[in-house]
Enzyme design. Structure first.
Site, PDB file in Angstrom:
ATOM      1  N   SER A 215       0.844  -1.156   0.029  1.00 20.10           N
ATOM      2  CA  SER A 215       0.129  -0.038   0.002  1.00 20.10           C
ATOM      3  C   SER A 215       0.927   1.257  -0.046  1.00 20.10           C
ATOM      4  O   SER A 215       0.387   2.407  -0.263  1.00 20.10           O
ATOM      5  CB  SER A 215      -0.881  -0.174   1.193  1.00 20.10           C
ATOM      6  N   HIS A 216       2.250   1.112   0.047  1.00 24.71           N
ATOM      7  CA  HIS A 216       3.175   2.313   0.338  1.00 24.71           C
ATOM      8  C   HIS A 216       4.242   2.110  -0.611  1.00 24.71           C
ATOM      9  O   HIS A 216       5.326   2.623  -0.309  1.00 24.71           O
ATOM     10  CB  HIS A 216       3.292   2.881   1.681  1.00 24.71           C
TER      11      HIS A 216
ATOM     12  N   ARG B  67       2.436   4.008  -5.350  1.00 23.27           N
ATOM     13  CA  ARG B  67       2.327   5.388  -4.861  1.00 23.27           C
ATOM     14  C   ARG B  67       2.921   6.279  -5.679  1.00 23.27           C
ATOM     15  O   ARG B  67       2.971   7.704  -5.578  1.00 23.27           O
ATOM     16  CB  ARG B  67       3.044   5.585  -3.296  1.00 23.27           C
TER      17      ARG B  67
ATOM     18  N   SER C 286       3.773   8.418   2.596  1.00 16.88           N
ATOM     19  CA  SER C 286       4.485   7.245   2.714  1.00 16.88           C
ATOM     20  C   SER C 286       4.152   6.610   4.075  1.00 16.88           C
ATOM     21  O   SER C 286       3.505   7.208   4.750  1.00 16.88           O
ATOM     22  CB  SER C 286       5.973   7.560   2.693  1.00 16.88           C
TER      23      SER C 286
ATOM     24  N   GLU D  86      -5.038   0.576   0.948  1.00 13.25           N
ATOM     25  CA  GLU D  86      -5.593  -0.793   0.956  1.00 13.25           C
ATOM     26  C   GLU D  86      -7.247  -0.695   0.141  1.00 13.25           C
ATOM     27  O   GLU D  86      -7.162  -1.635  -0.650  1.00 13.25           O
ATOM     28  CB  GLU D  86      -5.797  -1.312   2.538  1.00 13.25           C
TER      29      GLU D  86
ATOM     30  N   LEU E 225       5.443 -10.456  16.976  1.00  6.16           N
ATOM     31  CA  LEU E 225       5.793  -8.884  17.123  1.00  6.16           C
ATOM     32  C   LEU E 225       5.269  -8.127  16.081  1.00  6.16           C
ATOM     33  O   LEU E 225       5.701  -8.551  14.633  1.00  6.16           O
ATOM     34  CB  LEU E 225       7.402  -8.492  17.558  1.00  6.16           C
ATOM     35  N   PRO E 226       5.048  -6.906  16.163  1.00  2.23           N
ATOM     36  CA  PRO E 226       4.664  -6.220  14.818  1.00  2.23           C
ATOM     37  C   PRO E 226       6.083  -5.677  14.179  1.00  2.23           C
ATOM     38  O   PRO E 226       6.969  -5.776  14.828  1.00  2.23           O
ATOM     39  CB  PRO E 226       4.268  -4.776  15.336  1.00  2.23           C
ATOM     40  N   SER E 227       5.872  -5.805  12.800  1.00  2.00           N
ATOM     41  CA  SER E 227       6.874  -5.599  11.914  1.00  2.00           C
ATOM     42  C   SER E 227       7.716  -6.865  11.761  1.00  2.00           C
ATOM     43  O   SER E 227       8.561  -6.903  10.760  1.00  2.00           O
ATOM     44  CB  SER E 227       8.128  -4.461  12.247  1.00  2.00           C
TER      45      SER E 227
ATOM     46  N   ARG F 291       6.517  -9.582  10.291  1.00  2.38           N
ATOM     47  CA  ARG F 291       6.117  -9.990   8.921  1.00  2.38           C
ATOM     48  C   ARG F 291       7.157  -9.107   7.910  1.00  2.38           C
ATOM     49  O   ARG F 291       7.785  -9.561   7.062  1.00  2.38           O
ATOM     50  CB  ARG F 291       5.001 -10.038   8.570  1.00  2.38           C
TER      51      ARG F 291
END
Ligand code: NDP
Ligand code: PYC
Length: 345
Positions: A47-48, A52, A123, A189, A306-308, A310
């Protein structure tokens, strides 16, 4: 199934930077934009990513962002508030200019903020957050966008998708980073679902009459919803207050008035707050970084991720194998490079 093509990160960067240079951006703008867009593709944040570029070029062509802007730093002698005037250009080169002074101030004062004014920001925020964690600092980053989200209990676009991100540095490991829109999902998205002809998940948006919808076109004409009901609505409002009104810059409804459309990248300000965990924890028992590791291990120990995480897995794969783009994306890059601003409406 569409065919795929693999490019090294360096080759993708060269192509994206060349597109921006061809479109008339100066080196400082083109380089910083190419870095964040390529980072988005590298980390599988579609999505970024390259999608973009077109929006950034449309914004240049519409005269709503200055392609030749050179940001100016006001370091304010020893102040905890460092300012960068983006001079009507993109936020990314302004951040790159302000980061070293922000980091130095946060290390010496314990806390410091970077205010970016008069910038266009399209961004993700994790590049800023990782700039801070790369300096051994914790950080919070936020900015408004344009009025596309209805406050909880309301039914008309008012707040922005207002991204909000946090990072904590870790030794010899990728940092702890979360970065999300304060709407259920980023507007990007919804646009990607529209392009793919896919319905939205339930609960993302309402149509222009205020009824729930899973149709991306109806959602784009209606309003998106905040994440977590009243909680996301309040955090989105906080972003308007701190990163809009408090820093003397535009709020999301003002951005929409100024642009008159959501098809261009939004023009506003950005707030980045950096913390030195050592300074905050000084004189208290325990090392803050070691204590944080115990918390992270406990989270992961329950089977949570944990986030990030992935993103960091995707990054490692891209670094080893290259970035995968489909044929339509490659053709679009070629078209943008050949035609420059003539490629966009
Ligand atoms: P997502 O919902 O995709 O992800 C939000 C965060 O949550 C990420 O850090 C993600 O990590 C993490 N996460 C997702 N699933 C899990 C899970 N199961 N367990 C733990 N962590 C998880 O983000 P959004 O769609 O809300 O936003 C996407 C991007 O859009 C953001 O980068 C944001 O900055 C950007 N944005 C920019 C705007 C602007 O005006 N400039 C406006 C709005 C959004 P991971 O990546 O590893 O999955
Ligand atoms: O994805 O919501 C979004 C967005 C708005 C502005 C830039 N990104």
């Amino acid at each position: 199934m569409s065919e795929t093509n693999t490019l090294t990160i360096a080759a993708l960067f060269e192509r994206v930077e060349a597109i921006f240079l061809k479109a008339g951006l100066n080196a400082v703008q083109a380089g910083a934009l190419a870095r964040v867009i390529v980072a988005g593709e590298r980390d599988a944040c579609k999505s970024h990513g390259v999608y973009r570029i077109e929006g950034a070029l449309r914004t240049v062509k519409a005269g709503k962002v200055k392609p030749d802007a050179v940001p100016a730093l006001d370091a304010g002698e020893g102040s905890a508030i460092v300012k960068v005037d983006a001079k009507g250009g993109f936020a990314n080169p302004a951040f790159e200019l302000g980061l070293p002074v922000l980091a130095e101030r946060a290390r010496s004062l314990g806390i410091a903020a970077l205010v970016i004014n008069d910038c266009t920001h399209f961004s993700a925020l994790w590049p800023e957050v990782e700039g801070l964690t790369g300096e051994g600092l914790a950080g919070l980053v936020m900015c408004p966008s344009y009025a596309t989200v209805a406050p909880t209990g309301g039914n008309k676009p008012l707040l922005g998708t207002n991204p909000f991100a946090f990072g904590w540095p870790r030794q010899n490991k990728p940092p702890y980073v979360f970065d999300f829109a304060t709407s259920v999902a980023a507007r990007g998205e919804i646009e990607l679902h529209r392009r793919a002809g896919k319905p939205l998940p339930e609960g993302w948006a309402i149509d222009a009459e205020g009824n729930p919808t899973t149709d991306p076109d109806a959602a784009l004409a209606g309003a998106m919803l905040p994440f977590g009901g009243h909680k996301g609505s309040a955090i989105g409002t906080m972003v308007e207050l701190l990163a809009g009104i408090m820093i003397g810059d535009l709020t999301s409804p003002e951005v929409l008035d100024y642009l008159g459309t959501t098809t261009l990248a939004p023009f506003h300000g950005e707030l980045i707050v950096a913390f030195s965990p050592e300074k905050f924890a000084a004189g208290r028992p325990g090392n803050p970084f070691a204590r944080a590791e115990i918390l992270f291990e406990a989270i992961v120990g329950q089977g949570a991720r944990l986030p990030s995480q992935r993103r960091f897995v995707a990054r490692a794969k891209s670094e080893a194998e290259g970035v995968v783009l489909n044929t339509a994306e490659i053709e679009q890059l070629e078209r943008l490079l050949a035609l420059g601003l003539d490629a966009v409406a």
